[in-house]
Scaffold this active site. Structure first.
Site, mmCIF file in Angstrom:
data_model
loop_
_atom_site.group_PDB
_atom_site.id
_atom_site.type_symbol
_atom_site.label_atom_id
_atom_site.label_comp_id
_atom_site.label_asym_id
_atom_site.label_seq_id
_atom_site.Cartn_x
_atom_site.Cartn_y
_atom_site.Cartn_z
ATOM 1 N N ARG A 1 -3.123 -10.282 4.531
ATOM 2 C CA ARG A 1 -3.498 -10.388 3.106
ATOM 3 C C ARG A 1 -2.371 -9.773 2.287
ATOM 4 O O ARG A 1 -2.092 -8.582 2.436
ATOM 5 C CB ARG A 1 -4.811 -9.640 2.894
ATOM 6 C CG ARG A 1 -5.316 -9.595 1.457
ATOM 7 C CD ARG A 1 -6.581 -8.728 1.394
ATOM 8 N NE ARG A 1 -7.103 -8.643 0.049
ATOM 9 C CZ ARG A 1 -6.643 -7.813 -0.873
ATOM 10 N NH1 ARG A 1 -5.642 -6.992 -0.614
ATOM 11 N NH2 ARG A 1 -7.191 -7.791 -2.074
ATOM 12 N N LYS B 1 0.825 -1.210 0.000
ATOM 13 C CA LYS B 1 0.000 0.000 0.000
ATOM 14 C C LYS B 1 0.857 1.258 0.000
ATOM 15 O O LYS B 1 2.031 1.243 0.342
ATOM 16 C CB LYS B 1 -1.011 -0.050 1.149
ATOM 17 C CG LYS B 1 -2.172 -0.972 0.762
ATOM 18 C CD LYS B 1 -3.333 -0.952 1.694
ATOM 19 C CE LYS B 1 -4.435 -1.866 1.101
ATOM 20 N NZ LYS B 1 -5.435 -2.222 2.078
HETATM 21 N N1 PMM Z 1 -7.451 -3.794 0.394
HETATM 22 C C1 PMM Z 1 -7.584 -3.919 -0.917
HETATM 23 C C2 PMM Z 1 -8.472 -4.879 -1.462
HETATM 24 N N2 PMM Z 1 -9.168 -5.695 -0.658
HETATM 25 N N3 PMM Z 1 -9.696 -6.441 1.525
HETATM 26 C C3 PMM Z 1 -9.563 -6.314 2.844
HETATM 27 N N4 PMM Z 1 -10.225 -7.127 3.669
HETATM 28 N N5 PMM Z 1 -8.751 -5.372 3.397
HETATM 29 C C4 PMM Z 1 -8.053 -4.494 2.642
HETATM 30 O O1 PMM Z 1 -7.359 -3.627 3.205
HETATM 31 C C5 PMM Z 1 -8.160 -4.601 1.223
HETATM 32 C C6 PMM Z 1 -9.018 -5.595 0.698
HETATM 33 C C7 PMM Z 1 -6.753 -3.014 -1.769
HETATM 34 O O2 PMM Z 1 -6.428 -3.379 -2.995
HETATM 35 P P1 PMM Z 1 -5.423 -4.579 -3.506
HETATM 36 O O3 PMM Z 1 -6.285 -5.775 -3.717
HETATM 37 O O4 PMM Z 1 -4.939 -4.052 -4.795
HETATM 38 O O5 PMM Z 1 -4.403 -4.800 -2.480
#
Ligand code: PMM
Length: 309
Positions: free
Chosen positions: A269, A228
């Site tokens: 994640r 991020k």
């Molecule tokens: N961030 C992104 C996508 N999905 N899901 C959860 N639970 N928490 C998050 O902070 C989150 C998410 C941001 O985008 P990316 O898939 O490109 O990392």
């Protein structure tokens, strides 16, 4: 409030494996425009192959999403999101991968669970689609409730808090109450501070540094810092001020994984699974050794060092 080395005390939603360590959720974005891997896995066959590769590298779950949530992004039409996500979910689930579906739409969540998804991951925590709570209640699937204040197109101006950690805890608690009132069961819920969603870098660091205030709610917590922008800012070139590019933020991401695991997160994640998969095993071995009466950290099907000394 827990200390850094306390082991987490939460009960896990039914259907999720109990590991002796922090779980690793690998990311597959079936999108042309996600901030760190947009376009790479847009083709379903590539997305499926990538999901399998992430499992082989140590992902316990694979999170499949068809809509970018990067700041300023616009919504994807429902039929397009379904077209992107469902075949990938089905193939991965059929191959025995534990899949979570990253969606704000109840219809997509429902179809994904029918196709084999084990977890629903909603960055809006059920706020974006009023039908989400009902679908989650009906399916009984574990549900990731992320802290969210509004759609990505205008979330930056919503990054205004008194004390960000207290505000996020209070707003997540309100969400949990609303979901329970709508019929979702206590043991379905997983919390997520929503790093980068209506948050400045300072807000993100406060949420990480005081993660214990979130884990103190007694529910599993998911931390999603991977690649991020706040990591790019931390690692910006001192001479030019240029942000570190997303794909060069994986070492920093693994460091966040270590500290999140140590602070009691249920899962992290991440895009780059290998570093984090090793890192969470190191944390587990370290924590076992720190406990009185510990046994030598040599094995452990799920949590241990992979080979004994
Ligand atoms: N961030 C992104 C996508 N999905 N899901 C959860 N639970 N928490 C998050 O902070 C989150 C998410 C941001 O985008 P990316 O898939 O490109 O990392």
């Amino acid at each position: 409030m827990g200390s850094m080395s306390e082991l987490p005390s939460f009960s896990l939603p039914a259907g999720l494996p109990r590991l002796e360590r922090c779980a690793v959720m690998g990311v597959v974005n079936v999108t042309p425009d996600s901030f760190s891997d947009g376009g790479l896995w847009h083709d379903p066959a590539k997305a499926i192959a990538h999901g399998l590769a992430l499992r082989a590298r140590g992902a316990d779950l694979v999170d499949v999403g068809g809509e970018s949530t990067r700041p300023g992004s616009q919504r994807v039409p429902e039929d397009e999101e379904l077209r992107r996500v469902i075949p990938v979910v089905r193939e991965l689930a059929d191959a025995g991968v534990m899949v979570s579906v990253d969606t704000m739409r109840a219809s997509v969540a429902e179809r994904a669970v029918e196709a084999g998804a084990a977890v629903v991951n909603d960055v809006s925590g059920g706020l974006a689609d009023p039908a989400m709570a009902r679908v989650v209640a009906e399916t009984g699937a574990p549900f990731v409730v992320m802290h969210w204040r509004g759609q990505s197109a205008d979330m930056d101006k919503l990054a205004v808090y008194g004390d960000v950690v207290r505000d996020v805890v209070a707003e997540l608690t309100d969400r949990v109450d609303a979901l329970l009132a709508a019929g979702v069961k206590e043991d379905q819920l997983i919390l997520d501070p929503g790093l980068g969603f209506a948050k400045t870098p300072e807000h993100n660091w406060a949420l990480l540094g005081r993660l214990d205030e979130l884990t103190a709610l007694g529910r599993p917590v998911l931390v999603a810092a991977s690649r991020k922008r706040f990591l790019g800012t931390l690692l910006a070139d001192p001479a030019t001020g240029e942000l570190r590019p997303p794909r060069e933020r994986d070492d920093a991401t693994a460091a966040v994984s270590v500290l999140s695991a140590r602070a009691g997160a249920w899962a992290v994640r991440v895009h780059d699974v290998s570093g984090t998969a090793d890192a969470v095993r190191v944390v587990a071995a370290w924590q076992r050794a720190a406990r009185p009466g510990h046994s030598c950290p040599t094995a452990g099907k799920d949590g241990g060092v992979r080979e004994g000394l």
